[in-house]
Design a protein around this motif. Structure first.
Motif, PDB file in Angstrom:
ATOM      1  N   PRO A   1     -54.479  29.568  23.000  1.00  0.00           N
ATOM      2  CA  PRO A   1     -53.100  29.893  22.605  1.00  0.00           C
ATOM      3  C   PRO A   1     -53.027  31.300  22.031  1.00  0.00           C
ATOM      4  O   PRO A   1     -53.986  31.771  21.422  1.00  0.00           O
ATOM      5  CB  PRO A   1     -52.787  28.847  21.532  1.00  0.00           C
ATOM      6  CG  PRO A   1     -54.143  28.420  21.015  1.00  0.00           C
ATOM      7  CD  PRO A   1     -55.130  28.617  22.124  1.00  0.00           C
ATOM      8  N   LEU A   2     -51.862  31.945  22.223  1.00  0.00           N
ATOM      9  CA  LEU A   2     -51.680  33.290  21.674  1.00  0.00           C
ATOM     10  C   LEU A   2     -51.690  33.234  20.151  1.00  0.00           C
ATOM     11  O   LEU A   2     -51.200  32.270  19.563  1.00  0.00           O
ATOM     12  CB  LEU A   2     -50.315  33.842  22.097  1.00  0.00           C
ATOM     13  CG  LEU A   2     -50.206  34.498  23.466  1.00  0.00           C
ATOM     14  CD1 LEU A   2     -48.795  35.027  23.657  1.00  0.00           C
ATOM     15  CD2 LEU A   2     -51.210  35.623  23.625  1.00  0.00           C
ATOM     16  N   PRO A   3     -52.242  34.272  19.539  1.00  0.00           N
ATOM     17  CA  PRO A   3     -52.091  34.367  18.095  1.00  0.00           C
ATOM     18  C   PRO A   3     -50.607  34.542  17.767  1.00  0.00           C
ATOM     19  O   PRO A   3     -49.875  35.186  18.520  1.00  0.00           O
ATOM     20  CB  PRO A   3     -52.874  35.630  17.751  1.00  0.00           C
ATOM     21  CG  PRO A   3     -52.953  36.410  19.015  1.00  0.00           C
ATOM     22  CD  PRO A   3     -52.966  35.404  20.120  1.00  0.00           C
ATOM     23  N   ARG A   4     -50.175  33.949  16.666  1.00  0.00           N
ATOM     24  CA  ARG A   4     -48.759  34.038  16.281  1.00  0.00           C
ATOM     25  C   ARG A   4     -48.681  34.384  14.799  1.00  0.00           C
ATOM     26  O   ARG A   4     -49.235  33.673  13.963  1.00  0.00           O
ATOM     27  CB  ARG A   4     -48.067  32.703  16.568  1.00  0.00           C
ATOM     28  CG  ARG A   4     -46.588  32.685  16.233  1.00  0.00           C
ATOM     29  CD  ARG A   4     -45.945  31.355  16.605  1.00  0.00           C
ATOM     30  NE  ARG A   4     -45.779  31.189  18.043  1.00  0.00           N
ATOM     31  CZ  ARG A   4     -44.722  31.636  18.718  1.00  0.00           C
ATOM     32  NH1 ARG A   4     -43.723  32.219  18.103  1.00  0.00           N
ATOM     33  NH2 ARG A   4     -44.653  31.457  20.026  1.00  0.00           N
ATOM     34  N   VAL A   5     -47.988  35.477  14.517  1.00  0.00           N
ATOM     35  CA  VAL A   5     -47.934  36.014  13.158  1.00  0.00           C
ATOM     36  C   VAL A   5     -46.575  35.721  12.538  1.00  0.00           C
ATOM     37  O   VAL A   5     -45.545  36.046  13.135  1.00  0.00           O
ATOM     38  CB  VAL A   5     -48.143  37.553  13.161  1.00  0.00           C
ATOM     39  CG1 VAL A   5     -48.185  38.099  11.731  1.00  0.00           C
ATOM     40  CG2 VAL A   5     -49.403  37.936  13.934  1.00  0.00           C
ATOM     41  N   LEU A   6     -46.557  35.133  11.358  1.00  0.00           N
ATOM     42  CA  LEU A   6     -45.330  35.034  10.564  1.00  0.00           C
ATOM     43  C   LEU A   6     -45.345  36.222   9.608  1.00  0.00           C
ATOM     44  O   LEU A   6     -46.240  36.340   8.770  1.00  0.00           O
ATOM     45  CB  LEU A   6     -45.293  33.708   9.807  1.00  0.00           C
ATOM     46  CG  LEU A   6     -44.008  33.396   9.043  1.00  0.00           C
ATOM     47  CD1 LEU A   6     -42.803  33.350   9.983  1.00  0.00           C
ATOM     48  CD2 LEU A   6     -44.125  32.051   8.316  1.00  0.00           C
ATOM     49  N   SER A   7     -44.386  37.137   9.782  1.00  0.00           N
ATOM     50  CA  SER A   7     -44.425  38.410   9.049  1.00  0.00           C
ATOM     51  C   SER A   7     -43.227  38.525   8.110  1.00  0.00           C
ATOM     52  O   SER A   7     -42.085  38.639   8.575  1.00  0.00           O
ATOM     53  CB  SER A   7     -44.431  39.568  10.058  1.00  0.00           C
ATOM     54  OG  SER A   7     -44.431  40.812   9.390  1.00  0.00           O
ATOM     55  N   VAL A   8     -43.476  38.420   6.814  1.00  0.00           N
ATOM     56  CA  VAL A   8     -42.391  38.489   5.831  1.00  0.00           C
ATOM     57  C   VAL A   8     -42.393  39.877   5.205  1.00  0.00           C
ATOM     58  O   VAL A   8     -43.280  40.221   4.414  1.00  0.00           O
ATOM     59  CB  VAL A   8     -42.561  37.423   4.726  1.00  0.00           C
ATOM     60  CG1 VAL A   8     -41.318  37.405   3.822  1.00  0.00           C
ATOM     61  CG2 VAL A   8     -42.819  36.047   5.316  1.00  0.00           C
ATOM     62  N   GLN A   9     -41.433  40.687   5.609  1.00  0.00           N
ATOM     63  CA  GLN A   9     -41.358  42.070   5.125  1.00  0.00           C
ATOM     64  C   GLN A   9     -39.917  42.535   5.187  1.00  0.00           C
ATOM     65  O   GLN A   9     -39.056  41.859   5.745  1.00  0.00           O
ATOM     66  CB  GLN A   9     -42.194  43.000   6.012  1.00  0.00           C
ATOM     67  CG  GLN A   9     -43.654  42.628   6.115  1.00  0.00           C
ATOM     68  CD  GLN A   9     -44.498  43.760   6.673  1.00  0.00           C
ATOM     69  OE1 GLN A   9     -44.466  44.875   6.160  1.00  0.00           O
ATOM     70  NE2 GLN A   9     -45.234  43.481   7.722  1.00  0.00           N
ATOM     71  N   SER A  10     -39.675  43.738   4.683  1.00  0.00           N
ATOM     72  CA  SER A  10     -38.314  44.243   4.703  1.00  0.00           C
ATOM     73  C   SER A  10     -37.883  44.631   6.121  1.00  0.00           C
ATOM     74  O   SER A  10     -38.712  44.851   7.013  1.00  0.00           O
ATOM     75  CB  SER A  10     -38.194  45.445   3.767  1.00  0.00           C
ATOM     76  OG  SER A  10     -39.318  46.259   3.870  1.00  0.00           O
ATOM     77  N   HIS A  11     -36.570  44.691   6.285  1.00  0.00           N
ATOM     78  CA  HIS A  11     -35.986  45.206   7.527  1.00  0.00           C
ATOM     79  C   HIS A  11     -35.087  46.378   7.178  1.00  0.00           C
ATOM     80  O   HIS A  11     -34.308  46.302   6.226  1.00  0.00           O
ATOM     81  CB  HIS A  11     -35.154  44.112   8.203  1.00  0.00           C
ATOM     82  CG  HIS A  11     -34.383  44.597   9.387  1.00  0.00           C
ATOM     83  ND1 HIS A  11     -34.989  44.956  10.571  1.00  0.00           N
ATOM     84  CD2 HIS A  11     -33.057  44.817   9.566  1.00  0.00           C
ATOM     85  CE1 HIS A  11     -34.056  45.369  11.428  1.00  0.00           C
ATOM     86  NE2 HIS A  11     -32.880  45.295  10.839  1.00  0.00           N
ATOM     87  N   VAL A  12     -35.205  47.455   7.908  1.00  0.00           N
ATOM     88  CA  VAL A  12     -34.242  48.550   7.787  1.00  0.00           C
ATOM     89  C   VAL A  12     -33.563  48.724   9.140  1.00  0.00           C
ATOM     90  O   VAL A  12     -34.202  48.566  10.181  1.00  0.00           O
ATOM     91  CB  VAL A  12     -34.899  49.883   7.350  1.00  0.00           C
ATOM     92  CG1 VAL A  12     -35.284  49.838   5.881  1.00  0.00           C
ATOM     93  CG2 VAL A  12     -36.106  50.228   8.223  1.00  0.00           C
ATOM     94  N   VAL A  13     -32.253  49.018   9.097  1.00  0.00           N
ATOM     95  CA  VAL A  13     -31.521  49.194  10.346  1.00  0.00           C
ATOM     96  C   VAL A  13     -32.043  50.449  11.038  1.00  0.00           C
ATOM     97  O   VAL A  13     -32.428  50.412  12.207  1.00  0.00           O
ATOM     98  CB  VAL A  13     -30.002  49.314  10.064  1.00  0.00           C
ATOM     99  CG1 VAL A  13     -29.234  49.526  11.360  1.00  0.00           C
ATOM    100  CG2 VAL A  13     -29.512  48.072   9.321  1.00  0.00           C
ATOM    101  N   HIS A  14     -32.069  51.557  10.293  1.00  0.00           N
ATOM    102  CA  HIS A  14     -32.575  52.803  10.857  1.00  0.00           C
ATOM    103  C   HIS A  14     -33.972  53.090  10.322  1.00  0.00           C
ATOM    104  O   HIS A  14     -34.200  53.007   9.121  1.00  0.00           O
ATOM    105  CB  HIS A  14     -31.654  53.979  10.497  1.00  0.00           C
ATOM    106  CG  HIS A  14     -32.132  55.271  11.102  1.00  0.00           C
ATOM    107  ND1 HIS A  14     -31.726  55.722  12.338  1.00  0.00           N
ATOM    108  CD2 HIS A  14     -33.038  56.175  10.654  1.00  0.00           C
ATOM    109  CE1 HIS A  14     -32.348  56.851  12.625  1.00  0.00           C
ATOM    110  NE2 HIS A  14     -33.145  57.153  11.623  1.00  0.00           N
ATOM    111  N   GLY A  15     -34.865  53.445  11.198  1.00  0.00           N
ATOM    112  CA  GLY A  15     -36.165  53.936  10.755  1.00  0.00           C
ATOM    113  C   GLY A  15     -37.252  52.884  10.729  1.00  0.00           C
ATOM    114  O   GLY A  15     -37.067  51.769  11.232  1.00  0.00           O
TER     115      GLY A  15
END
Ligand code: ADP
Ligand code: MG
Ligand code: MG
Length: 300
Positions: A1-15
């Motif tokens: 099976p493919l590795p699957r990452v749960l990634s909890v981090q900020s989101h910015v619209v730009h950049g």
């Protein structure tokens, strides 16, 4: 099976910071990513104006409950970056425990985002919460120099000896791998020192196996970039997955990709923007050039 990452981090619209720096590199390196946004901001906080909202622990718990109900908490990796509140940090600790119940081999790559260059950019109580609750859950910890100091009692890391002692202390509290991503050491203003340490398996007689360590010197670009630590953590996770048991190669490839992005970013924005005041225009010019460098992320 493919590795699957749960990634909890900020989101910015730009950049490019937080998940904007993690999702694309992880995907181009062949990993599935399920992102959760710890904040949603217009842009990173170095710009003159920032608008948006933050996520709290209850909101994270709701998402986790939804995923759990549909049996979608099947991740091989958890990756966390900037977490702005105690309630969210506690919810992440609980989420990590839920994931480990399903997948005892879960790899938790934790970037303990606390601050940089002598300045704390989270509430002081988060330092204690990271040390007490999160560090023991982490498999791989990637602090910068300031964060490594804060997490090990505050003594300055002023040389290799102190850095090795800090890694040793952190290993003792859980993480099998610790990478201090950047140190400014006395006598080397033109360089950044990275120290990586991985605990060796217990010997058959039950004695601790010690640790394998590597250090790397990186030519310092005389400018401050935002998002480098976030990109490093994502690349390290991906390359550790592709090179299990070979931390040196994983670190070399992660740093290689990152340096390619920085070189291209510097070339693109030019020396004037590197030295300039942080106006919105200058911040925008200095955003990491991930998309043009995708080939170099894949073959650093
Ligand atoms: P953070 O952004 O969390 O403080 P670091 O500053 O440790 O993370 O940056 C992570 C990596 O990015 C470093 O290991 C280094 O490879 C690279 N990097 C960051 N800033 C510079 C710089 N000014 N010059 C060269 N490399 C840099
Ligand atoms: Mg830094
Ligand atoms: Mg960081």
């Amino acid at each position: 099976p493919l590795p699957r990452v749960l990634s909890v981090q900020s989101h910015v619209v730009h950049g490019y910071v937080g998940n904007k720096c993690a999702v694309f590199p992880l995907q181009v390196l062949g990993l599935e990513v399920d992102p959760i946004y710890s904040v949603q901001f217009s842009n990173h906080t170095g710009y003159p104006v920032v608008k948006g909202s933050v996520f709290d622990g209850e909101q994270l718990r709701a998402l986790a409950a939804g995923l759990e109900a549909n049996q979608l908490l099947t991740h091989t990796h958890l990756l966390t970056g900037y977490i702005g509140s105690l309630s969210l940090l506690q919810a992440i600790a609980d989420l990590c425990s839920m994931l480990k119940r399903r997948s005892p081999d879960l790899t938790y790559v934790c970037d303990p985002v606390l601050g940089d260059e002598g300045r704390l950019y989270v509430a002081p109580e988060l330092v204690d919460a990271y040390a007490a609750t999160i560090v023991p859950l982490a498999s791989v910890l990637v602090p910068n120099q300031f964060e490594a100091e804060r997490l090990t009692g505050g003594a300055p890391i002023d040389g290799l000896e102190a850095a090795l002692a800090a890694c040793e202390q952190l290993h003792g509290r859980g993480p099998h791998t610790v990478v201090i991503t950047s140190m400014a050491l006395p006598g080397d203003p033109g360089g950044i020192t990275l120290l990586a340490s991985t605990r060796l398996p217990q010997r058959p007689d039950g004695r601790l196996g010690g640790a394998r360590r590597m250090k790397m010197r990186i030519e310092r670009i005389q400018a401050y970039f935002t998002g480098t630590g976030d990109l490093f953590a994502a690349l390290l996770l991906a390359w550790m997955h592709h090179h299990p048991g070979d931390l040196a190669t994983a670190v070399e490839k992660a740093v290689g990709g990152l340096q390619a992005v920085l070189a291209d970013t510097v070339r693109h924005c030019g020396p004037a923007a590197l030295a300039a005041e942080r106006t919105a225009e200058v911040c925008a010019q200095r955003e990491l050039r991930l998309i043009p460098c995708q080939g170099k992320l894949q073959e650093p």
